[in-house]
Design a protein around this motif. Structure first.
Motif, PDB file in Angstrom:
ATOM      1  N   GLY A 107     -21.004  -5.695 -16.658  1.00  0.00           N
ATOM      2  CA  GLY A 107     -21.057  -5.647 -18.116  1.00  0.00           C
ATOM      3  C   GLY A 107     -21.095  -4.252 -18.689  1.00  0.00           C
ATOM      4  O   GLY A 107     -21.523  -4.042 -19.825  1.00  0.00           O
ATOM      5  N   PRO A 136     -22.210  -5.982  -8.210  1.00  0.00           N
ATOM      6  CA  PRO A 136     -22.636  -6.768  -9.377  1.00  0.00           C
ATOM      7  C   PRO A 136     -23.807  -6.106 -10.106  1.00  0.00           C
ATOM      8  O   PRO A 136     -24.644  -5.428  -9.509  1.00  0.00           O
ATOM      9  CB  PRO A 136     -23.095  -8.101  -8.757  1.00  0.00           C
ATOM     10  CG  PRO A 136     -22.529  -8.117  -7.371  1.00  0.00           C
ATOM     11  CD  PRO A 136     -22.470  -6.679  -6.953  1.00  0.00           C
ATOM     12  N   ASP A 171     -14.666 -13.890  -8.894  1.00  0.00           N
ATOM     13  CA  ASP A 171     -13.315 -13.507  -9.317  1.00  0.00           C
ATOM     14  C   ASP A 171     -12.958 -12.115  -8.802  1.00  0.00           C
ATOM     15  O   ASP A 171     -11.832 -11.864  -8.353  1.00  0.00           O
ATOM     16  CB  ASP A 171     -13.200 -13.528 -10.842  1.00  0.00           C
ATOM     17  CG  ASP A 171     -13.221 -14.934 -11.426  1.00  0.00           C
ATOM     18  OD1 ASP A 171     -12.960 -15.905 -10.686  1.00  0.00           O
ATOM     19  OD2 ASP A 171     -13.495 -15.056 -12.642  1.00  0.00           O
ATOM     20  N   ALA A 172     -13.918 -11.201  -8.870  1.00  0.00           N
ATOM     21  CA  ALA A 172     -13.678  -9.835  -8.392  1.00  0.00           C
ATOM     22  C   ALA A 172     -13.452  -9.811  -6.890  1.00  0.00           C
ATOM     23  O   ALA A 172     -12.559  -9.105  -6.387  1.00  0.00           O
ATOM     24  CB  ALA A 172     -14.853  -8.931  -8.767  1.00  0.00           C
ATOM     25  N   ALA A 176     -27.206 -10.540 -11.734  1.00  0.00           N
ATOM     26  CA  ALA A 176     -26.456 -11.800 -11.811  1.00  0.00           C
ATOM     27  C   ALA A 176     -27.414 -12.980 -11.918  1.00  0.00           C
ATOM     28  O   ALA A 176     -28.558 -12.937 -11.458  1.00  0.00           O
ATOM     29  CB  ALA A 176     -25.565 -11.954 -10.579  1.00  0.00           C
ATOM     30  N   HIS A 218     -23.219  -5.540 -22.080  1.00  0.00           N
ATOM     31  CA  HIS A 218     -22.616  -6.705 -22.731  1.00  0.00           C
ATOM     32  C   HIS A 218     -23.644  -7.771 -23.110  1.00  0.00           C
ATOM     33  O   HIS A 218     -23.291  -8.804 -23.660  1.00  0.00           O
ATOM     34  CB  HIS A 218     -21.476  -7.284 -21.895  1.00  0.00           C
ATOM     35  CG  HIS A 218     -21.865  -7.960 -20.620  1.00  0.00           C
ATOM     36  ND1 HIS A 218     -23.088  -7.810 -20.006  1.00  0.00           N
ATOM     37  CD2 HIS A 218     -21.160  -8.814 -19.822  1.00  0.00           C
ATOM     38  CE1 HIS A 218     -23.119  -8.527 -18.894  1.00  0.00           C
ATOM     39  NE2 HIS A 218     -21.976  -9.145 -18.766  1.00  0.00           N
ATOM     40  N   GLU A 223     -19.637 -16.638 -11.019  1.00  0.00           N
ATOM     41  CA  GLU A 223     -18.188 -16.852 -10.978  1.00  0.00           C
ATOM     42  C   GLU A 223     -17.414 -15.577 -11.295  1.00  0.00           C
ATOM     43  O   GLU A 223     -16.296 -15.384 -10.812  1.00  0.00           O
ATOM     44  CB  GLU A 223     -17.797 -17.968 -11.956  1.00  0.00           C
ATOM     45  CG  GLU A 223     -18.310 -19.341 -11.574  1.00  0.00           C
ATOM     46  CD  GLU A 223     -19.790 -19.543 -11.864  1.00  0.00           C
ATOM     47  OE1 GLU A 223     -20.371 -20.524 -11.337  1.00  0.00           O
ATOM     48  OE2 GLU A 223     -20.387 -18.718 -12.615  1.00  0.00           O
ATOM     49  N   GLU A 224     -18.011 -14.693 -12.108  1.00  0.00           N
ATOM     50  CA  GLU A 224     -17.349 -13.425 -12.417  1.00  0.00           C
ATOM     51  C   GLU A 224     -17.324 -12.513 -11.195  1.00  0.00           C
ATOM     52  O   GLU A 224     -16.327 -11.806 -10.953  1.00  0.00           O
ATOM     53  CB  GLU A 224     -18.063 -12.745 -13.590  1.00  0.00           C
ATOM     54  CG  GLU A 224     -17.919 -13.525 -14.887  1.00  0.00           C
ATOM     55  CD  GLU A 224     -18.790 -12.987 -16.010  1.00  0.00           C
ATOM     56  OE1 GLU A 224     -18.325 -12.998 -17.161  1.00  0.00           O
ATOM     57  OE2 GLU A 224     -19.940 -12.564 -15.736  1.00  0.00           O
ATOM     58  N   VAL A 265     -19.069  -5.041 -11.432  1.00  0.00           N
ATOM     59  CA  VAL A 265     -19.000  -6.244 -12.268  1.00  0.00           C
ATOM     60  C   VAL A 265     -20.376  -6.346 -12.925  1.00  0.00           C
ATOM     61  O   VAL A 265     -21.236  -7.104 -12.503  1.00  0.00           O
ATOM     62  CB  VAL A 265     -18.682  -7.506 -11.437  1.00  0.00           C
ATOM     63  CG1 VAL A 265     -18.481  -8.712 -12.339  1.00  0.00           C
ATOM     64  CG2 VAL A 265     -17.442  -7.288 -10.567  1.00  0.00           C
ATOM     65  N   VAL A 296     -24.814 -11.373 -15.486  1.00  0.00           N
ATOM     66  CA  VAL A 296     -23.481 -11.586 -14.924  1.00  0.00           C
ATOM     67  C   VAL A 296     -23.418 -12.986 -14.310  1.00  0.00           C
ATOM     68  O   VAL A 296     -24.331 -13.404 -13.595  1.00  0.00           O
ATOM     69  CB  VAL A 296     -23.173 -10.528 -13.848  1.00  0.00           C
ATOM     70  CG1 VAL A 296     -21.850 -10.816 -13.150  1.00  0.00           C
ATOM     71  CG2 VAL A 296     -23.168  -9.130 -14.471  1.00  0.00           C
ATOM     72  N   ALA A 297     -22.353 -13.718 -14.588  1.00  0.00           N
ATOM     73  CA  ALA A 297     -22.172 -15.045 -14.007  1.00  0.00           C
ATOM     74  C   ALA A 297     -21.694 -14.916 -12.566  1.00  0.00           C
ATOM     75  O   ALA A 297     -20.842 -14.071 -12.264  1.00  0.00           O
ATOM     76  CB  ALA A 297     -21.157 -15.848 -14.813  1.00  0.00           C
ATOM     77  N   ARG A 328     -14.457 -20.109  -4.927  1.00  0.00           N
ATOM     78  CA  ARG A 328     -13.285 -19.450  -5.524  1.00  0.00           C
ATOM     79  C   ARG A 328     -12.210 -19.192  -4.469  1.00  0.00           C
ATOM     80  O   ARG A 328     -11.010 -19.431  -4.716  1.00  0.00           O
ATOM     81  CB  ARG A 328     -13.707 -18.141  -6.188  1.00  0.00           C
ATOM     82  CG  ARG A 328     -12.545 -17.289  -6.688  1.00  0.00           C
ATOM     83  CD  ARG A 328     -11.642 -18.063  -7.658  1.00  0.00           C
ATOM     84  NE  ARG A 328     -10.343 -17.426  -7.766  1.00  0.00           N
ATOM     85  CZ  ARG A 328     -10.029 -16.483  -8.662  1.00  0.00           C
ATOM     86  NH1 ARG A 328     -10.942 -16.084  -9.539  1.00  0.00           N
ATOM     87  NH2 ARG A 328      -8.828 -15.965  -8.679  1.00  0.00           N
TER      88      ARG A 328
END
Length: 252
Positions: A240, A176, A218-219, A179, A207, A214-215, A238, A211-212, A26
């Motif tokens: 959910g 996280p 992004d953070a 994940a 959720h 990639e999420e 991160v 957790v992915a 990323r």
């Protein structure tokens, strides 16, 4: 078009796999020149440079940092992501295992930060992001040792942020939830009923899924980037909603 990290040099520890690989990819897409520090550098793919670094060895860390500075001209971003897991209640892990996990998950971050500081001080866009965990803020069963290290990471992040704000260095953490990483995959593979264990982990997060990676990436990209210039000393969840939400099953 230039990305938000165009021209910056980023070091990601544990950057050859799991969360580290997602973060490295990323940051590279955002324009950074990315270096993976890893004990298995040959596994790194989407990076500009991969260096064999063992975060438990101070000489290895210093040599890696100096190589990056010499070859790429400096260091602007450090993502302290290298870490290992640990299972069990307080009776399970030996003193040797406590020292081993602590050395990697906590002292390893201090070694990298210490070595990189002279270069970060010369950067006009210096930022550090440490990988903590939901285990730092919520009591999880069978995670005493791991939780202790990740709680230390979150506290260390705040102290580093206070120490270095005046030097123009921002320090944050990402927290996280569970994940979908190779470590979790190995835990699931060792379970008596992997499908049931995965379902339980997914249900634990409001959720309803893991957790992915990639999420999380992004953070991290936000925290080390220019849009977070007034953000320092935080742990960004991160997860959910696991840290803050208390939902009834029917509300999902």
């Amino acid at each position: 078009m230039a990305g938000p990290l165009d021209g910056l040099v980023a070091v990601v520890t544990g950057g050859a796999s799991g969360l580290g690989a997602a973060i490295a990819s990323r940051l590279r897409r955002d324009g950074a020149r990315v270096v993976a520090f890893d004990v298995n550098p040959d596994a790194a793919t989407d990076v500009d440079l991969a260096v064999a670094v063992d975060v438990t060895d101070d000489a290895s860390v210093i040599a890696g940092v100096e190589r990056v500075a010499a070859e790429l001209g400096g260091i602007d971003i450090v993502v302290n992501n290298a870490g290992i897991g640990a299972q069990g209640d307080v009776t399970v892990n030996s003193d040797e295992e406590w020292h081993r996990v602590w050395d990697i998950n906590v002292v390893g971050m201090a070694r990298v930060m210490r070595a990189a500081l002279p270069h970060l001080r010369r950067s006009s866009a210096a930022a550090v992001c440490n990988t903590s965990s939901i285990a730092a803020t919520a009591g999880l069963p069978q995670r005493v040792l791991y939780s202790a290290t990740k709680g230390a990471v979150l506290s260390m992040t705040k102290a580093m942020a206070a120490d270095h704000l005046g030097e123009g260095i921002r320090v944050n953490a990402v927290n996280p939830g569970t994940a979908d990483t190779p470590w979790i995959g190995r835990l699931l593979g060792a379970a008596d009923d992997p499908a049931a264990e995965r379902a339980a982990l997914e249900a634990r997060q409001p959720h309803g899924r893991l957790v992915a990676p990639e999420e999380v990436a992004d953070a991290v990209a936000y925290l080390v980037g220019p849009h977070a210039r007034s953000t320092t000393g935080i742990g960004l969840a991160v997860d959910g909603g696991m840290q803050e939400l208390r939902l009834r099953p029917a509300d999902r």
